[in-house]
Motif scaffolding. Structure first.
Motif, mmCIF file in Angstrom:
data_model
loop_
_atom_site.group_PDB
_atom_site.id
_atom_site.type_symbol
_atom_site.label_atom_id
_atom_site.label_comp_id
_atom_site.label_asym_id
_atom_site.label_seq_id
_atom_site.Cartn_x
_atom_site.Cartn_y
_atom_site.Cartn_z
ATOM 1 N N LYS A 466 -25.183 -2.716 -16.273
ATOM 2 C CA LYS A 466 -25.937 -3.573 -15.417
ATOM 3 C C LYS A 466 -25.646 -4.948 -15.293
ATOM 4 O O LYS A 466 -25.744 -5.593 -14.344
ATOM 5 C CB LYS A 466 -27.232 -3.198 -16.123
ATOM 6 N N ASP A 467 -25.396 -5.425 -16.434
ATOM 7 C CA ASP A 467 -25.090 -7.172 -16.722
ATOM 8 C C ASP A 467 -23.651 -7.463 -16.449
ATOM 9 O O ASP A 467 -23.433 -8.506 -16.858
ATOM 10 C CB ASP A 467 -25.635 -7.349 -17.907
ATOM 11 N N ILE A 468 -22.570 -6.820 -16.116
ATOM 12 C CA ILE A 468 -21.158 -7.004 -15.933
ATOM 13 C C ILE A 468 -20.911 -7.449 -14.645
ATOM 14 O O ILE A 468 -21.583 -6.869 -13.770
ATOM 15 C CB ILE A 468 -20.547 -5.629 -16.310
ATOM 16 N N ALA A 469 -20.258 -8.750 -14.475
ATOM 17 C CA ALA A 469 -20.022 -8.962 -13.321
ATOM 18 C C ALA A 469 -18.878 -8.462 -12.499
ATOM 19 O O ALA A 469 -17.768 -8.126 -13.158
ATOM 20 C CB ALA A 469 -19.674 -10.574 -13.487
ATOM 21 N N LEU A 470 -19.158 -7.704 -11.509
ATOM 22 C CA LEU A 470 -17.979 -7.099 -10.734
ATOM 23 C C LEU A 470 -16.899 -7.681 -9.946
ATOM 24 O O LEU A 470 -15.905 -7.074 -9.585
ATOM 25 C CB LEU A 470 -19.000 -6.139 -9.728
ATOM 26 N N GLY A 471 -17.244 -9.144 -9.957
ATOM 27 C CA GLY A 471 -16.046 -9.757 -9.249
ATOM 28 C C GLY A 471 -16.322 -9.561 -7.652
ATOM 29 O O GLY A 471 -17.161 -9.644 -7.001
ATOM 30 N N ASP A 472 -15.208 -9.535 -6.970
ATOM 31 C CA ASP A 472 -14.904 -9.732 -5.515
ATOM 32 C C ASP A 472 -15.473 -8.124 -4.892
ATOM 33 O O ASP A 472 -15.002 -7.081 -5.321
ATOM 34 C CB ASP A 472 -13.535 -9.841 -4.861
ATOM 35 N N PRO A 473 -16.291 -8.342 -3.782
ATOM 36 C CA PRO A 473 -16.502 -6.992 -3.102
ATOM 37 C C PRO A 473 -15.250 -6.449 -2.355
ATOM 38 O O PRO A 473 -14.291 -7.098 -2.225
ATOM 39 C CB PRO A 473 -17.788 -7.385 -2.281
ATOM 40 N N PHE A 474 -15.644 -5.252 -2.007
ATOM 41 C CA PHE A 474 -14.665 -4.499 -1.236
ATOM 42 C C PHE A 474 -14.483 -5.042 0.376
ATOM 43 O O PHE A 474 -15.635 -5.321 0.953
ATOM 44 C CB PHE A 474 -14.689 -2.893 -1.231
ATOM 45 N N VAL A 475 -13.127 -5.362 0.670
ATOM 46 C CA VAL A 475 -13.048 -5.935 1.933
ATOM 47 C C VAL A 475 -11.760 -5.157 2.517
ATOM 48 O O VAL A 475 -10.956 -4.974 1.978
ATOM 49 C CB VAL A 475 -12.515 -7.282 1.972
ATOM 50 N N TYR A 476 -12.280 -4.518 3.752
ATOM 51 C CA TYR A 476 -11.180 -3.802 4.457
ATOM 52 C C TYR A 476 -10.484 -4.456 5.570
ATOM 53 O O TYR A 476 -11.050 -5.139 6.524
ATOM 54 C CB TYR A 476 -11.738 -2.459 5.227
ATOM 55 N N LYS A 477 -9.207 -4.665 5.494
ATOM 56 C CA LYS A 477 -8.285 -4.968 6.623
ATOM 57 C C LYS A 477 -7.403 -3.933 7.108
ATOM 58 O O LYS A 477 -6.567 -3.430 6.491
ATOM 59 C CB LYS A 477 -7.513 -6.378 5.879
ATOM 60 N N HIS A 478 -7.720 -3.754 8.457
ATOM 61 C CA HIS A 478 -6.910 -2.828 9.020
ATOM 62 C C HIS A 478 -5.490 -3.209 9.125
ATOM 63 O O HIS A 478 -5.199 -4.057 9.694
ATOM 64 C CB HIS A 478 -7.523 -2.752 10.556
ATOM 65 N N LEU A 479 -4.501 -2.152 8.809
ATOM 66 C CA LEU A 479 -3.207 -2.436 8.925
ATOM 67 C C LEU A 479 -2.466 -1.808 10.251
ATOM 68 O O LEU A 479 -1.197 -2.105 10.379
ATOM 69 C CB LEU A 479 -2.626 -1.704 7.776
ATOM 70 N N GLY A 480 -3.374 -1.206 10.964
ATOM 71 C CA GLY A 480 -2.691 -0.605 12.156
ATOM 72 C C GLY A 480 -2.880 0.706 12.411
ATOM 73 O O GLY A 480 -3.247 1.289 11.278
ATOM 74 N N SER A 481 -2.297 1.372 13.508
ATOM 75 C CA SER A 481 -2.455 2.742 13.863
ATOM 76 C C SER A 481 -1.233 3.350 14.285
ATOM 77 O O SER A 481 -0.473 2.585 14.989
ATOM 78 C CB SER A 481 -3.635 3.198 14.727
ATOM 79 N N MET A 482 -0.876 4.497 13.993
ATOM 80 C CA MET A 482 0.227 5.199 14.608
ATOM 81 C C MET A 482 -0.024 6.611 14.926
ATOM 82 O O MET A 482 -0.991 7.305 14.591
ATOM 83 C CB MET A 482 1.260 5.140 13.693
ATOM 84 N N ALA A 483 0.660 7.117 15.927
ATOM 85 C CA ALA A 483 0.769 8.308 16.495
ATOM 86 C C ALA A 483 1.778 9.036 17.088
ATOM 87 O O ALA A 483 2.431 8.259 17.828
ATOM 88 C CB ALA A 483 -0.547 8.585 17.418
ATOM 89 N N SER A 484 2.193 10.285 16.721
ATOM 90 C CA SER A 484 3.482 10.781 17.345
ATOM 91 C C SER A 484 2.918 11.530 18.652
ATOM 92 O O SER A 484 1.870 11.987 18.497
ATOM 93 C CB SER A 484 4.074 11.545 16.479
ATOM 94 N N VAL A 485 3.705 11.453 19.748
ATOM 95 C CA VAL A 485 3.686 12.334 20.915
ATOM 96 C C VAL A 485 4.457 13.292 21.302
ATOM 97 O O VAL A 485 4.320 13.706 22.195
ATOM 98 C CB VAL A 485 3.130 11.081 21.936
ATOM 99 N N GLY A 486 5.365 13.483 20.335
ATOM 100 C CA GLY A 486 6.318 14.489 20.626
ATOM 101 C C GLY A 486 7.700 14.047 21.196
ATOM 102 O O GLY A 486 7.707 13.058 21.825
ATOM 103 N N ARG A 487 8.731 14.778 21.089
ATOM 104 C CA ARG A 487 9.989 14.782 21.732
ATOM 105 C C ARG A 487 10.534 13.222 21.161
ATOM 106 O O ARG A 487 11.076 12.513 21.880
ATOM 107 C CB ARG A 487 9.843 14.779 23.227
ATOM 108 N N TYR A 488 10.457 13.088 20.046
ATOM 109 C CA TYR A 488 10.980 11.846 19.226
ATOM 110 C C TYR A 488 10.461 10.559 19.747
ATOM 111 O O TYR A 488 11.279 9.405 20.087
ATOM 112 C CB TYR A 488 12.680 11.708 19.562
ATOM 113 N N LYS A 489 9.269 10.669 20.265
ATOM 114 C CA LYS A 489 8.659 9.230 20.606
ATOM 115 C C LYS A 489 7.047 9.164 19.878
ATOM 116 O O LYS A 489 6.569 10.335 19.648
ATOM 117 C CB LYS A 489 7.938 9.378 22.097
#
Length: 548
Positions: A466-489
């Motif tokens: 209860k009394d422990i300092a937890l430090g920095d909160p969680f922060v999400y930083k998006h790294l990007g998205s990827m998707a394959s569409v077939g035929r080496y693309k």
């Protein structure tokens, strides 16, 4: 024969460990008795049983005694159960009067116990980093492996083998298999008693085994809920009965078997033209990354392998992708246009529409049109599971378990939630994060660092942080998205948000980046070798079309 009978009867009277425990499963310990009912689990697993559902047959407990014998576990003679009485059948409404086999609470001087519900990205990333020198870990999940979901679509058509995308939980965290007080339990959590710090579980279905599912409970000092989410069906009639989802290895296996079976059946004599077209029509519902990647893999399989190995029916097989809006809506507009043109060029028919209901051999759209199919794959996103809905916990927008900026469930002590089953509460003024693997993995990494910090301040035990300092909160930083569409693309979108500016790529170079990135993200070196060898084999020899 006589000697064998005498020996057997003598053993039954003598109270042998396994035989006695098998008998104990038919009795209920008297609550007034001070005798403990020990199981093979270190003497800390107290045996209480429900009337019919938890009845356990001796082969199961015999295997437990054998498997756990090297971990300091023991059983107790049947003589300790003098006050036991036979259980009568009771309904679920009388659950408070039932008692279960129990992994008891930790005692002073023992390491605090962290119970993790789930074996997905968030749970496994947390387990991987957990310091088992200061914590005992218990993982409870209906599957014993983590699925590397970004490559799951490739297994449906034989580009990769199924074992290439499955990583055993006990290899991710070896303490679950080796440490005397850490365990993996193949079961599903059905309820949580926050006040008593206990989770109620039911073992996985029998699947032809000699024992029936039964219930047990596990005490915890800290609880991490990472049970994931379920596929969204929007209440559409017939989806669960006739469609195949694409979230687990068993789903990919079902898709592969059905696809190959339809290809082979369509070549049999007596099949009409109409039957062949229906049987070989593959319909994908949902234009997100999973639906698009599966459509791309399927079109690649058709163009390269089906036309060579199923020459008689090569002109009948088709792929239709149905989406209510635009495909890949979270990607850059230019990448969406590229994907649309490429999929169309590869023979994928794109249909904009909403499914009204699903029948065994056709789907009905909201405009009244019918689309026959032989294989229907449903990939329309995920939502809260029935287990999450049943929990009496605050919910975030969308129905997930509500958490604060430290991933704590604020209304109770020592409970944390992360991954697809959790979302920020409205009062945190943070958006609910998307159900992505990178979100779950980053949350798991953050939370395990938080737990290791808590342990350094002696806060691992129940109600001691209860009394422990937890430090920095969680922060999400998006790294990007990827998707394959077939035929080496493939597509690579490195923008940090949908409205932000950033680097976007499409084509062969993006495909190379996509494969390289995911190869390095595969958890173990063993599976990295599997994936690389599978890719090379497919490139040189084509995909295997054996129906096994």
């Amino acid at each position: 024969m006589a000697l064998a009978r005498i020996a057997r009867n003598g053993y039954q009277r003598s109270g042998g460990a396994v035989g006695n425990y098998a008998k104990v499963t038919d009795v209920l310990c008297d609550r007034a008795s001070s005798d403990k009912c020990h199981s093979p689990l270190s003497g800390n697993f107290t045996s209480f049983h429900e009337s019919v559902t938890p009845r356990v047959h001796s082969p199961f407990f015999s295997s437990i005694s054998t498997n756990f014998g090297s971990r300091g576990m023991r059983t107790t003679s049947q003589l300790e159960f003098a006050n036991a009485q036979r259980v009568v059948e009771e309904s679920d409404s009388e659950i408070e009067g039932l008692r279960y086999p129990t992994l008891e609470a930790t005692k002073p001087g023992q390491k605090p116990r962290v119970v993790v519900l789930g074996s997905g990205w968030a749970a496994c990333r947390f387990l991987k980093g957990l310091d088992t020198r200061v914590y005992d870990a218990v993982c409870i999940s209906p599957r014993n492996h983590m699925v590397f979901t970004p490559l799951l679509a490739s297994t449906c058509v034989g580009t990769l083998e199924f074992r290439s995308v499955a990583e055993p939980v006990t290899q991710i965290q070896a303490a679950l298999a080796k440490d005397p007080n850490s365990y993996f339990f193949l079961a599903s959590c059905t309820d949580i008693d926050m006040d008593k710090h206990e989770v109620y579980c039911e073992t996985a279905g029998d699947d032809g085994l000699s024992h029936k599912p039964y219930r047990f409970k596990v005490a915890y000092d800290k609880l991490v809920i990472a049970s994931g989410a379920e596929a969204l069906t929007f209440g559409i009639k017939g989806v669960k009965e006739h469609a195949v989802f694409l979230r687990e290895v068993v789903h990919a296996q079902e898709i592969r078997k059905k696809l190959l079976l339809n290809l082979m059946l369509s070549q049999n004599p007596g099949m009409s033209e109409e039957e062949k077209e229906q049987l070989l029509h593959c319909v994908v519902i949902g234009g997100g990354p999973t639906g698009v990647e599966f459509s791309g893999e399927l079109s690649d399989f058709i163009m390269r392998d089906v036309k060579q190995q199923y020459h008689h029916v090569k002109n009948y097989i088709r792929v239709t992708l149905i989406e209510g809006n635009e495909i890949l809506s979270s990607f850059d507009a230019g990448l969406r246009q590229y994907a649309t043109k490429h999929l169309t060029k590869c023979g994928v028919r794109l249909v904009r529409g909403v499914v009204k209901e699903v029948h065994p051999n056709k789907i009905v759209l909201s405009d009244g049109s019918d689309i026959p199919y032989g294989l229907l794959v449903w990939s329309t996103g995920v939502g809260p599971s029935q287990f999450v809905k049943s929990l009496n916990l605050p919910k975030s927008p969308g129905g997930r378990i509500g958490v604060d900026e430290y991933l704590r469930v604020t209304s109770v002590e020592d409970v944390f939630a992360l991954g697809d089953c959790a979302g920020f509460l409205e009062q945190t003024e943070r958006p609910v994060l998307p159900a992505l693997a990178q979100v779950a993995e980053r949350q798991g990494k953050y939370l395990v660092e938080l737990f290791n910090k808590i342990a350094k301040h002696n806060g691992g035990k129940a109600s001691s942080a209860k009394d422990i300092a937890l430090g920095d909160p969680f922060v999400y930083k998006h790294l990007g998205s990827m998707a394959s569409v077939g035929r080496y693309k493939a597509l690579v979108d490195l923008r940090q948000s949908k409205d932000a500016k950033g680097l976007t790529l499409a084509g062969f170079m993006s495909w190379f980046i996509w494969r390289s990135a995911y190869l390095t993200r595969v958890i173990s070196w063993r599976n990295r070798v599997y994936v690389a060898v599978n890719w090379a084999t497919t490139l040189v020899f084509g995909r295997d079309n054996s129906k096994i």
